[in-house]
Write an enzyme that holds these catalytic residues in place. Structure first.
Site, PDB file in Angstrom:
ATOM      1  N   LYS A 146       0.848  -1.205   0.000  1.00  0.00           N
ATOM      2  CA  LYS A 146       0.000   0.000   0.000  1.00  0.00           C
ATOM      3  C   LYS A 146       0.877   1.246   0.000  1.00  0.00           C
ATOM      4  O   LYS A 146       1.761   1.390   0.844  1.00  0.00           O
ATOM      5  CB  LYS A 146      -0.830   0.031   1.291  1.00  0.00           C
TER       6      LYS A 146
HETATM    7  C1  E4P Z   1      -8.158   0.450   4.363  1.00  0.00           C
HETATM    8  O1  E4P Z   1      -7.299   0.096   3.603  1.00  0.00           O
HETATM    9  C2  E4P Z   1      -7.993   1.584   5.295  1.00  0.00           C
HETATM   10  O2  E4P Z   1      -6.834   1.371   6.021  1.00  0.00           O
HETATM   11  C3  E4P Z   1      -9.157   1.750   6.214  1.00  0.00           C
HETATM   12  O3  E4P Z   1     -10.338   1.299   5.603  1.00  0.00           O
HETATM   13  C4  E4P Z   1      -9.267   3.154   6.770  1.00  0.00           C
HETATM   14  O4  E4P Z   1     -10.465   3.281   7.467  1.00  0.00           O
HETATM   15  P1  E4P Z   1     -10.773   4.525   8.440  1.00  0.00           P
HETATM   16  O5  E4P Z   1     -10.962   5.739   7.603  1.00  0.00           O
HETATM   17  O6  E4P Z   1     -12.025   4.133   9.141  1.00  0.00           O
HETATM   18  O7  E4P Z   1      -9.593   4.639   9.345  1.00  0.00           O
END
Ligand code: E4P
Length: 219
Positions: free
Chosen positions: A84
């Site tokens: 990522k």
């Molecule tokens: C996914 O890849 C993200 O890390 C996650 O969904 C972020 O979610 P949040 O905005 O609730 O922290």
């Protein structure tokens, strides 16, 4: 649509794997910061738990060259690891390089159609539009999923839409309806999503009616 669990909690991943509905996991530095074991140990455990799954692991460096090197080291943690990387211009060249080297990239913290288009041009495996964080700012995050879906289908890009930052059952529902390729949901949201009060009430009514027959064995 594929279903990923948005967590670094190994016990939760084990539980939902056994339920039989998990296609992968998305982690991030926040998730990993909540766990007791080392991030590396946790990622290796998750990769072994879901050998056929897709496990997203986020870079933590900032300098592009260091992000590039870290991305390669992260990818080497397991065959099923996707790296990522945040959606920032400074990372475009290294994203392109990583893609050319056969490393799967999930571009995270993506908030606009144009950012999505740029990432499709770079050939990344996944883009992660953050629905809930748009909603936190009074903007309808689901509309972004709709427009990304239209753009990718119109131009025939290969990049998959990974709906992220889903906070409510309605978000989960809308991500499905928008044609996201993947939804990543927290264990808490997943547990909430699979229950329905009318299912529970229906079972209670059928059980009560059946008891009136006084049958001990059927069939
Ligand atoms: C996914 O890849 C993200 O890390 C996650 O969904 C972020 O979610 P949040 O905005 O609730 O922290």
């Amino acid at each position: 649509m594929k279903l990923f669990l948005d967590t670094a909690d190994v016990a939760q991943i084990q539980y939902w794997k056994e339920v039989g509905i998990l296609d992968g996991v998305t982690t991030n530095p926040t998730h990993l910061s909540k766990e007791k074991k080392s991030p590396q140990e946790i990622i290796k455990t998750i990769c072994a738990l879901l050998p056929q799954g897709d496990i997203s692991v986020e870079v933590t460096q900032q300098d592009p060259q260091q992000v590039y090197e870290q991305a390669k080291a992260i990818a080497a943690l397991g065959k099923n690891v996707t790296v990522k990387i945040p959606c920032q211009l400074q990372y475009y060249p290294i994203i392109k390089k990583l893609v050319a080297e056969g490393i799967r990239v999930n571009v995270t913290l993506l908030f606009t159609l144009v950012q999505g288009f740029m990432m499709c041009k770079l050939g990344v495996s996944y883009i992660s539009p953050f629905v809930g964080r748009w909603d936190d700012n009074d903007i309808n995050g689901i509309e972004l999923l709709d427009s990304l879906r239209d753009m990718i289908d119109s131009y025939g890009y290969e990049t998959k839409i990974l709906a992220a930052s889903l906070r409510t059952v309605r978000h989960f529902h809308d991500a499905l309806a928008a044609g996201a390729d993947v939804a990543t949901v927290s264990p808490e949201l997943l547990a909430k999503s699979v229950h329905h009060i009318l299912t529970e009430q229906g079972i209670q009514a059928f059980t009560a009616d059946w008891a009136k027959l006084g049958i001990t064995q059927f069939p």
